[in-house]
Design a protein around this motif. Structure first.
Motif, PDB file in Angstrom:
ATOM      1  N   ALA A  61       0.828  -1.209   0.000  1.00  0.00           N
ATOM      2  CA  ALA A  61       0.000   0.000   0.000  1.00  0.00           C
ATOM      3  C   ALA A  61       0.861   1.257   0.000  1.00  0.00           C
ATOM      4  O   ALA A  61       1.863   1.343   0.719  1.00  0.00           O
ATOM      5  CB  ALA A  61      -0.921   0.005   1.213  1.00  0.00           C
ATOM      6  N   TRP A  62       0.446   2.232  -0.796  1.00  0.00           N
ATOM      7  CA  TRP A  62       1.122   3.532  -0.860  1.00  0.00           C
ATOM      8  C   TRP A  62       0.105   4.627  -0.570  1.00  0.00           C
ATOM      9  O   TRP A  62      -0.930   4.705  -1.236  1.00  0.00           O
ATOM     10  CB  TRP A  62       1.770   3.738  -2.226  1.00  0.00           C
ATOM     11  N   ILE A  63       0.415   5.444   0.422  1.00  0.00           N
ATOM     12  CA  ILE A  63      -0.466   6.530   0.829  1.00  0.00           C
ATOM     13  C   ILE A  63       0.059   7.829   0.216  1.00  0.00           C
ATOM     14  O   ILE A  63       1.212   8.203   0.441  1.00  0.00           O
ATOM     15  CB  ILE A  63      -0.521   6.675   2.359  1.00  0.00           C
ATOM     16  N   ILE A  64      -0.769   8.510  -0.554  1.00  0.00           N
ATOM     17  CA  ILE A  64      -0.376   9.739  -1.243  1.00  0.00           C
ATOM     18  C   ILE A  64      -0.984  10.929  -0.512  1.00  0.00           C
ATOM     19  O   ILE A  64      -2.213  11.037  -0.377  1.00  0.00           O
ATOM     20  CB  ILE A  64      -0.831   9.715  -2.713  1.00  0.00           C
ATOM     21  N   VAL A  65      -0.122  11.815  -0.034  1.00  0.00           N
ATOM     22  CA  VAL A  65      -0.553  12.969   0.763  1.00  0.00           C
ATOM     23  C   VAL A  65      -0.145  14.253   0.044  1.00  0.00           C
ATOM     24  O   VAL A  65       1.012  14.673   0.105  1.00  0.00           O
ATOM     25  CB  VAL A  65       0.069  12.942   2.169  1.00  0.00           C
ATOM     26  N   VAL A 124      -3.785   5.101  -1.937  1.00  0.00           N
ATOM     27  CA  VAL A 124      -4.711   5.860  -1.098  1.00  0.00           C
ATOM     28  C   VAL A 124      -4.417   7.345  -1.257  1.00  0.00           C
ATOM     29  O   VAL A 124      -3.253   7.758  -1.195  1.00  0.00           O
ATOM     30  CB  VAL A 124      -4.549   5.475   0.390  1.00  0.00           C
ATOM     31  N   THR A 125      -5.440   8.167  -1.462  1.00  0.00           N
ATOM     32  CA  THR A 125      -5.265   9.620  -1.389  1.00  0.00           C
ATOM     33  C   THR A 125      -5.779  10.066  -0.026  1.00  0.00           C
ATOM     34  O   THR A 125      -6.884   9.700   0.385  1.00  0.00           O
ATOM     35  CB  THR A 125      -6.007  10.355  -2.522  1.00  0.00           C
ATOM     36  N   PHE A 126      -4.964  10.877   0.663  1.00  0.00           N
ATOM     37  CA  PHE A 126      -5.199  11.207   2.070  1.00  0.00           C
ATOM     38  C   PHE A 126      -4.829  12.667   2.281  1.00  0.00           C
ATOM     39  O   PHE A 126      -3.698  13.068   2.007  1.00  0.00           O
ATOM     40  CB  PHE A 126      -4.317  10.291   2.929  1.00  0.00           C
ATOM     41  N   ASP A 127      -5.755  13.478   2.774  1.00  0.00           N
ATOM     42  CA  ASP A 127      -5.496  14.912   2.929  1.00  0.00           C
ATOM     43  C   ASP A 127      -4.450  15.188   4.008  1.00  0.00           C
ATOM     44  O   ASP A 127      -4.325  14.439   4.987  1.00  0.00           O
ATOM     45  CB  ASP A 127      -6.783  15.651   3.264  1.00  0.00           C
ATOM     46  N   ALA A 128      -3.751  16.310   3.850  1.00  0.00           N
ATOM     47  CA  ALA A 128      -2.633  16.652   4.739  1.00  0.00           C
ATOM     48  C   ALA A 128      -3.045  17.495   5.933  1.00  0.00           C
ATOM     49  O   ALA A 128      -2.211  17.794   6.789  1.00  0.00           O
ATOM     50  CB  ALA A 128      -1.558  17.407   3.949  1.00  0.00           C
ATOM     51  N   ASP A 129      -4.313  17.881   6.022  1.00  0.00           N
ATOM     52  CA  ASP A 129      -4.719  18.838   7.053  1.00  0.00           C
ATOM     53  C   ASP A 129      -5.279  18.201   8.314  1.00  0.00           C
ATOM     54  O   ASP A 129      -5.785  18.894   9.193  1.00  0.00           O
ATOM     55  CB  ASP A 129      -5.735  19.834   6.493  1.00  0.00           C
ATOM     56  N   GLY A 130      -5.205  16.877   8.414  1.00  0.00           N
ATOM     57  CA  GLY A 130      -5.664  16.205   9.618  1.00  0.00           C
ATOM     58  C   GLY A 130      -7.132  15.828   9.629  1.00  0.00           C
ATOM     59  O   GLY A 130      -7.646  15.384  10.655  1.00  0.00           O
ATOM     60  N   GLN A 131      -7.829  15.958   8.495  1.00  0.00           N
ATOM     61  CA  GLN A 131      -9.261  15.663   8.455  1.00  0.00           C
ATOM     62  C   GLN A 131      -9.559  14.171   8.358  1.00  0.00           C
ATOM     63  O   GLN A 131     -10.640  13.734   8.746  1.00  0.00           O
ATOM     64  CB  GLN A 131      -9.922  16.375   7.280  1.00  0.00           C
ATOM     65  N   HIS A 132      -8.630  13.394   7.818  1.00  0.00           N
ATOM     66  CA  HIS A 132      -8.914  11.982   7.578  1.00  0.00           C
ATOM     67  C   HIS A 132      -8.405  11.098   8.702  1.00  0.00           C
ATOM     68  O   HIS A 132      -7.443  11.441   9.395  1.00  0.00           O
ATOM     69  CB  HIS A 132      -8.295  11.551   6.247  1.00  0.00           C
ATOM     70  N   ARG A 133      -9.035   9.920   8.846  1.00  0.00           N
ATOM     71  CA  ARG A 133      -8.674   8.983   9.899  1.00  0.00           C
ATOM     72  C   ARG A 133      -8.065   7.715   9.297  1.00  0.00           C
ATOM     73  O   ARG A 133      -8.588   7.168   8.314  1.00  0.00           O
ATOM     74  CB  ARG A 133      -9.905   8.602  10.728  1.00  0.00           C
ATOM     75  N   VAL A 134      -6.996   7.235   9.930  1.00  0.00           N
ATOM     76  CA  VAL A 134      -6.342   6.014   9.462  1.00  0.00           C
ATOM     77  C   VAL A 134      -7.301   4.834   9.553  1.00  0.00           C
ATOM     78  O   VAL A 134      -7.308   3.957   8.677  1.00  0.00           O
ATOM     79  CB  VAL A 134      -5.054   5.753  10.267  1.00  0.00           C
ATOM     80  N   LYS A 135      -8.137   4.782  10.578  1.00  0.00           N
ATOM     81  CA  LYS A 135      -9.059   3.664  10.731  1.00  0.00           C
ATOM     82  C   LYS A 135     -10.036   3.590   9.564  1.00  0.00           C
ATOM     83  O   LYS A 135     -10.458   2.488   9.170  1.00  0.00           O
ATOM     84  CB  LYS A 135      -9.817   3.758  12.060  1.00  0.00           C
ATOM     85  N   ASP A 136     -10.388   4.723   8.966  1.00  0.00           N
ATOM     86  CA  ASP A 136     -11.257   4.705   7.797  1.00  0.00           C
ATOM     87  C   ASP A 136     -10.520   4.137   6.586  1.00  0.00           C
ATOM     88  O   ASP A 136     -11.110   3.410   5.769  1.00  0.00           O
ATOM     89  CB  ASP A 136     -11.775   6.107   7.495  1.00  0.00           C
ATOM     90  N   VAL A 137      -9.235   4.461   6.456  1.00  0.00           N
ATOM     91  CA  VAL A 137      -8.437   3.893   5.369  1.00  0.00           C
ATOM     92  C   VAL A 137      -8.425   2.365   5.476  1.00  0.00           C
ATOM     93  O   VAL A 137      -8.599   1.651   4.472  1.00  0.00           O
ATOM     94  CB  VAL A 137      -6.993   4.427   5.397  1.00  0.00           C
ATOM     95  N   VAL A 189       4.550   6.050   2.695  1.00  0.00           N
ATOM     96  CA  VAL A 189       3.781   7.295   2.620  1.00  0.00           C
ATOM     97  C   VAL A 189       4.574   8.265   1.756  1.00  0.00           C
ATOM     98  O   VAL A 189       5.762   8.500   2.014  1.00  0.00           O
ATOM     99  CB  VAL A 189       3.555   7.912   4.011  1.00  0.00           C
ATOM    100  N   VAL A 190       3.953   8.791   0.725  1.00  0.00           N
ATOM    101  CA  VAL A 190       4.622   9.779  -0.113  1.00  0.00           C
ATOM    102  C   VAL A 190       3.889  11.113   0.009  1.00  0.00           C
ATOM    103  O   VAL A 190       2.688  11.203  -0.239  1.00  0.00           O
ATOM    104  CB  VAL A 190       4.721   9.338  -1.594  1.00  0.00           C
ATOM    105  N   GLN A 246      -4.068  20.770  -5.974  1.00  0.00           N
ATOM    106  CA  GLN A 246      -4.178  19.434  -5.401  1.00  0.00           C
ATOM    107  C   GLN A 246      -4.276  18.341  -6.456  1.00  0.00           C
ATOM    108  O   GLN A 246      -3.733  17.243  -6.279  1.00  0.00           O
ATOM    109  CB  GLN A 246      -5.379  19.360  -4.464  1.00  0.00           C
ATOM    110  N   GLY A 247      -4.971  18.615  -7.555  1.00  0.00           N
ATOM    111  CA  GLY A 247      -5.074  17.602  -8.606  1.00  0.00           C
ATOM    112  C   GLY A 247      -3.718  17.208  -9.149  1.00  0.00           C
ATOM    113  O   GLY A 247      -3.421  16.021  -9.331  1.00  0.00           O
ATOM    114  N   ALA A 248      -2.876  18.200  -9.417  1.00  0.00           N
ATOM    115  CA  ALA A 248      -1.539  17.924  -9.931  1.00  0.00           C
ATOM    116  C   ALA A 248      -0.702  17.179  -8.901  1.00  0.00           C
ATOM    117  O   ALA A 248       0.084  16.274  -9.239  1.00  0.00           O
ATOM    118  CB  ALA A 248      -0.851  19.228 -10.323  1.00  0.00           C
ATOM    119  N   ALA A 249      -0.859  17.540  -7.618  1.00  0.00           N
ATOM    120  CA  ALA A 249      -0.092  16.870  -6.568  1.00  0.00           C
ATOM    121  C   ALA A 249      -0.503  15.412  -6.440  1.00  0.00           C
ATOM    122  O   ALA A 249       0.355  14.528  -6.261  1.00  0.00           O
ATOM    123  CB  ALA A 249      -0.287  17.596  -5.242  1.00  0.00           C
ATOM    124  N   ILE A 250      -1.786  15.125  -6.535  1.00  0.00           N
ATOM    125  CA  ILE A 250      -2.241  13.742  -6.482  1.00  0.00           C
ATOM    126  C   ILE A 250      -1.704  12.963  -7.678  1.00  0.00           C
ATOM    127  O   ILE A 250      -1.216  11.829  -7.530  1.00  0.00           O
ATOM    128  CB  ILE A 250      -3.778  13.679  -6.431  1.00  0.00           C
TER     129      ILE A 250
END
Length: 233
Positions: A10-14, A89-102, A37-38, A68-72
């Motif tokens: 798994a690779w997490i893209i932030v 996985v695309t995962f926001d950098a501002d702390g809004q997302h939860r690892v348990k949801d991933v 994590v990249v 953000q589109g280009a960064a993803i």
């Protein structure tokens, strides 16, 4: 969270822009669970890239802010070249997302009957804490987008996504800004990728809300998705 690091495929893209205040915690939480994590530093003027690297992320830098589109897209291209990469996985950098949801979304993907799982704030038993005006805009975007409507999606602009290599290898986002989310949905429809949603919780903090998009941008996203869908019919 006390979980051993695993998930080597798994690779997490932030994607990140000026997130020095929170990026260390975001990367640290992810690295407790995931080997890879990249962080794509999208032309930040602060120390986002250095902090992310010290926290254990691979770091790719854009010399200027492209959106953000280009960064993803950059993050997916980097990840899909890595040996053994199979889940993205695309995962926001501002702390809004939860690892348990991933983890829940990865479990859903592992059943093999879908190519991509998108988080939703508006389905299942999860209580949505989305601010009222933002909720109206997001629901309107899903309803007015022909692709979202056809795919029966309730939260097409949710940035938490988990997908397989079929999607990663063929993903080609051309809309650099926030409207990339609508383009992502259009690509799902055009490529006949199998999609489903998974209920997630978004953590709205004072910091993450301060990073939010102005109302005018939200309206633009709604009509951009509608017009893009109409033009591609």
């Amino acid at each position: 969270m006390d979980i051993d690091t695993s998930y080597p495929d798994a690779w997490i893209i932030v994607p990140a822009f000026n997130e020095a205040q929170v990026i260390a915690d975001v990367i640290a939480d992810l690295r407790q669970v995931f080997d890879h994590v990249v962080c794509v530093d999208d032309g930040s003027k602060d120390d986002t890239a250095d902090i992310a690297w010290r926290a254990g992320a691979h770091v790719v830098r854009h010399p200027v802010n492209l959106g953000q589109g280009a960064a993803i897209q950059t993050g997916v291209e980097y990840a899909r070249r890595q040996p053994g990469a199979a889940v993205f996985v695309t995962f926001d950098a501002d702390g809004q997302h939860r690892v348990k949801d991933v983890l829940a979304m990865m479990e859903r993907l592992s059943k093999g009957d879908v190519d991509i799982v998108i988080g939703t704030r508006f389905a299942g038993t999860t209580v949505s804490h989305t601010p009222p005006l933002k909720r109206v805009i997001l629901r309107a975007a899903a309803v007015l987008s022909p692709s979202s409507h056809r795919l029966h999606l309730t939260d097409s602009h949710n940035g938490l996504r988990v997908f397989n290599k079929t999607v990663a290898d063929n993903l080609n986002l051309t809309m650099n800004g926030m409207s990339h989310a609508g383009e992502f949905i259009t690509l799902i429809a055009e490529n006949h990728w199998r999609v489903t949603e998974e209920p997630v919780e978004i953590l709205y903090t004072d910091y993450s809300m301060s990073k939010g998009q102005p109302l005018l941008n939200g309206v633009n996203i709604v009509f951009d998705g509608f017009l893009r869908g109409r033009m591609r019919r």
